[in-house]
Design a protein around this motif. Sequence first.
Motif, PDB file in Angstrom:
ATOM      1  N   UNK A  76      -3.460  -6.020   7.600  1.00 25.63           N
ATOM      2  CA  UNK A  76      -3.927  -4.673   7.973  1.00 25.63           C
ATOM      3  C   UNK A  76      -3.645  -3.675   6.851  1.00 25.63           C
ATOM      4  N   UNK A  77      -2.473  -3.758   6.274  1.00 24.10           N
ATOM      5  CA  UNK A  77      -2.112  -2.871   5.167  1.00 24.10           C
ATOM      6  C   UNK A  77      -2.981  -3.151   3.938  1.00 24.10           C
ATOM      7  N   UNK A  78      -3.158  -4.429   3.585  1.00 23.56           N
ATOM      8  CA  UNK A  78      -3.960  -4.805   2.419  1.00 23.56           C
ATOM      9  C   UNK A  78      -5.409  -4.370   2.591  1.00 23.56           C
ATOM     10  N   UNK A  79      -5.944  -4.507   3.791  1.00 24.44           N
ATOM     11  CA  UNK A  79      -7.327  -4.085   4.060  1.00 24.44           C
ATOM     12  C   UNK A  79      -7.470  -2.579   3.895  1.00 24.44           C
ATOM     13  N   UNK A  84      -9.602   1.697   0.517  1.00 21.33           N
ATOM     14  CA  UNK A  84      -9.171   3.041   0.124  1.00 21.33           C
ATOM     15  C   UNK A  84      -9.065   3.977   1.333  1.00 21.33           C
ATOM     16  N   UNK A  85      -8.570   3.404   2.412  1.00 22.04           N
ATOM     17  CA  UNK A  85      -8.327   4.191   3.620  1.00 22.04           C
ATOM     18  C   UNK A  85      -6.852   4.547   3.661  1.00 22.04           C
ATOM     19  N   UNK A  86      -6.528   5.641   4.328  1.00 25.47           N
ATOM     20  CA  UNK A  86      -5.098   5.973   4.433  1.00 25.47           C
ATOM     21  C   UNK A  86      -4.358   4.920   5.249  1.00 25.47           C
TER      22      UNK A  86
END
Length: 121
Positions: A76-79, A84-86
């Motif tokens: 989830x973090x890598x995606x 380029x989402x917060x």
Amino acid sequence: MLLLTASAVSYVAAVDPNEAGHYPTCPFLALTGFQCPGCGSMRTIHALAHGHVQEAFGLNVLTMAMLPLLAFFWLRWARACALDRPVRTKVAHPALIWLLFGTIVAFWVVRNLPFGSFLAA
């Protein structure tokens, strides 16, 4: 982060934690004689790296249960980073975090009781 994780897993796969002298003893185990929730985790990772899934479950079932959860949060973090989402600052609902904390504490206590010795590797 992936490189760091792969490096750590590669090292644990190459240097057997079952052999004395390669890694320090768990401080909690050394001081109290009781196993912490993480005792057996390095041996679990070593067994997984060598394809011994059943052995890994026998060493630390909590670690085996947490690996998919850790993978989910990492993906989830890598995606979010790739798109380029917060990145969310709140990992999960507080009730889920308390449930995880309670599960860890319950595992810690039960694995050190006579009837829970099957959880202690």
